[in-house]
Design a protein around this motif. Structure first.
Motif, PDB file in Angstrom:
ATOM      1  N   VAL A 164      -3.857   2.576   7.256  1.00 61.88           N
ATOM      2  CA  VAL A 164      -3.131   3.082   6.089  1.00 61.88           C
ATOM      3  C   VAL A 164      -3.802   4.308   5.485  1.00 61.88           C
ATOM      4  O   VAL A 164      -3.111   5.223   5.000  1.00 61.88           O
ATOM      5  N   LEU A 165      -5.122   4.363   5.512  1.00 65.89           N
ATOM      6  CA  LEU A 165      -5.795   5.539   4.956  1.00 65.89           C
ATOM      7  C   LEU A 165      -5.476   6.790   5.765  1.00 65.89           C
ATOM      8  O   LEU A 165      -5.415   7.894   5.219  1.00 65.89           O
TER       9      LEU A 165
ATOM     10  N   SER B 150     -10.116   2.424   0.096  1.00 71.76           N
ATOM     11  CA  SER B 150      -9.769   1.048   0.450  1.00 71.76           C
ATOM     12  C   SER B 150     -10.813   0.076  -0.080  1.00 71.76           C
ATOM     13  O   SER B 150     -11.925   0.465  -0.451  1.00 71.76           O
TER      14      SER B 150
ATOM     15  N   ARG C  45      -0.196   9.778  -4.816  1.00 76.79           N
ATOM     16  CA  ARG C  45       0.127  11.165  -4.478  1.00 76.79           C
ATOM     17  C   ARG C  45       0.728  11.887  -5.678  1.00 76.79           C
ATOM     18  O   ARG C  45       0.369  13.035  -5.970  1.00 76.79           O
TER      19      ARG C  45
ATOM     20  N   MET D  34      -7.610   7.995  -3.240  1.00 78.49           N
ATOM     21  CA  MET D  34      -7.312   6.597  -2.927  1.00 78.49           C
ATOM     22  C   MET D  34      -8.243   6.121  -1.819  1.00 78.49           C
ATOM     23  O   MET D  34      -8.266   6.678  -0.719  1.00 78.49           O
TER      24      MET D  34
ATOM     25  N   MET E 200       0.563   4.209  -2.545  1.00 75.96           N
ATOM     26  CA  MET E 200       0.224   5.513  -1.984  1.00 75.96           C
ATOM     27  C   MET E 200       1.090   6.609  -2.589  1.00 75.96           C
ATOM     28  O   MET E 200       0.616   7.722  -2.878  1.00 75.96           O
TER      29      MET E 200
ATOM     30  N   THR F 280      -2.498   8.316   4.220  1.00 74.55           N
ATOM     31  CA  THR F 280      -2.528   8.444   2.767  1.00 74.55           C
ATOM     32  C   THR F 280      -2.829   9.881   2.369  1.00 74.55           C
ATOM     33  O   THR F 280      -3.908  10.399   2.691  1.00 74.55           O
TER      34      THR F 280
ATOM     35  N   TRP G  63       0.835  -1.209   0.000  1.00 67.41           N
ATOM     36  CA  TRP G  63       0.000   0.000   0.000  1.00 67.41           C
ATOM     37  C   TRP G  63       0.872   1.261   0.000  1.00 67.41           C
ATOM     38  O   TRP G  63       0.583   2.223  -0.709  1.00 67.41           O
ATOM     39  N   LEU G  64       1.927   1.252   0.786  1.00 60.54           N
ATOM     40  CA  LEU G  64       2.786   2.441   0.872  1.00 60.54           C
ATOM     41  C   LEU G  64       3.393   2.787  -0.483  1.00 60.54           C
ATOM     42  O   LEU G  64       3.536   3.966  -0.828  1.00 60.54           O
TER      43      LEU G  64
ATOM     44  N   CYS H 177      -6.192  10.389   0.674  1.00 57.37           N
ATOM     45  CA  CYS H 177      -7.237   9.567   1.300  1.00 57.37           C
ATOM     46  C   CYS H 177      -8.627  10.013   0.864  1.00 57.37           C
ATOM     47  O   CYS H 177      -8.958  11.196   0.913  1.00 57.37           O
TER      48      CYS H 177
END
Length: 359
Positions: A306-307, A296, A288, A294, A284, A310, A280-281, A313
């Motif tokens: 994680v959101l 989930s 960006r 983004m 992400m 983000t 995810w990172l 998000c």
């Protein structure tokens, strides 16, 4: 924090009941087939995560795969990026997708959970952020507005600011009638999303999406086959509504391919397919750079972590497939979900696990 060392991997399968079965254009999900992962460490800390198998047919193959992978991890430090690089090297000829990709992603989530527990912190803090409320939408399957009217209204009463329903189970006229009735139930202030679950060809998708414009939809999700990036790009180019995709991307390279093809306006990676938290990172960062919202897909417990870090998000999908076997199921507050800890905030209800264990 003491360096954690993996001592064993435990995988168990359950078929857990759903409060609300999910009906889609591709079939119905009446219960939740899950694989529960426990990463035990020599320090006595256990990291937890779960996999949603979609169908009970693959539960035993996933268990067998976890049993075969466990010896590769015993004695290795809990370092998520290093372990993912290890998997990429060991399985380069096979590739990380399918059941193997699911397992690798699930183990990554369990690694992060273990590190959070060892530090006494929620994972979001390890990622450099803080737990904060993330807006969520209530995710439905195919609906019958007449039959489901009270339940749909309750979603709004619970504070959800958005609702998503599945379409594609009938004609365009049926889609339009469903949305007209749905708007009359939930009102104009609630964001509406629709998901075709890959059920259309590009031409039909363009025809239907154009017809849906008057309903002010937040997005149309996966109108064509997920792997058909050119088809998605064609629909997107002629759509008055944002196109959402990403739940079927495998690891960061799939995300890059989709972005390069211009396949979507918004993305919603699935933690179980994108490489867990580590994957995810990576995505992400792509989001960006592309200034792309983004969201989930599933896995609400980990997604809340994680959101929260983000930059782009957007929404958290609230579809709670794990609640029946969790000691403390996630509950939205005022239509939002906030990350819990330590770790990912996941604890098994062992009595429920035993009750719903795969026969």
């Amino acid at each position: 924090m003491e360096s954690l060392v993996i001592s064993d991997i435990r995988a168990r399968a359950v078929i857990a009941p759903l409060l609300r079965p999910i009906r889609t254009a591709s079939g119905s999900i009446e219960a939740s087939p899950l694989v529960l992962l426990d990463v035990a460490t020599e320090q006595g800390i256990t990291g937890r995560s779960y996999l949603f198998a979609y169908t009970p047919v693959v539960l035993r193959p996933l268990l067998a795969l976890a049993e075969q992978v466990a010896p590769l991890l015993r004695g290795q430090p809990v370092v998520p990026l290093a372990r993912q690089e290890q998997f990429e090297k060991q399985f380069r000829l096979l590739g990380l997708q399918g059941l193997l990709g699911m397992l690798v992603s699930g183990l990554d989530m369990a690694f992060w959970d273990a590190m959070g527990q060892a530090s006494g912190l929620p994972v979001v803090r390890l990622l450099g952020g803080e737990a904060r409320p993330v807006r969520a939408y209530d995710s439905w399957g195919l609906v019958d507005p007449a039959r489901d009217a009270e339940a749909l209204a309750r979603s709004v009463e619970r504070g959800f600011r958005g609702l998503k329903i599945k379409l594609g189970g009938g004609s365009l006229e049926h889609d339009l009638a469903t949305l007209r009735d749905l708007r009359s139930i939930v009102g104009d202030a609630v964001a509406l999303m629709v998901d075709y679950n890959q059920s259309l060809g590009p031409g039909e998708a363009i025809r239907r999406v154009r017809a849906l414009e008057p309903f002010g939809l937040e997005w149309v999700e996966e109108p064509v086959a997920a792997e058909d990036l050119q088809g998605h790009a064609q629909v997107r180019a002629r759509s008055p509504i944002p196109i959402q995709t990403g739940e079927n991307w495998w690891f960061a390279r799939d995300a890059q391919r989709a972005l390069s093809a211009g396949a979507c306006d918004r993305m919603m990676p699935d933690l179980m397919k994108i490489g867990g938290i580590t994957g995810w990172l990576s995505v992400m960062g792509l989001a960006r750079a592309a200034s792309m919202p983004m969201s989930s897909h599933l896995f609400i417990e980990a997604s809340a972590h994680v959101l929260a870090v983000t930059p782009t998000c957007d929404w958290l999908e609230f579809m709670d497939f794990g609640a029946a076997v969790l000691a403390h199921p996630c509950q939205p507050v005022d239509g939002c979900v906030t990350a819990r800890g330590p770790g990912l905030g996941i604890d098994w209800d062992e009595a429920a696990v035993a009750r719903y264990a795969l026969p």
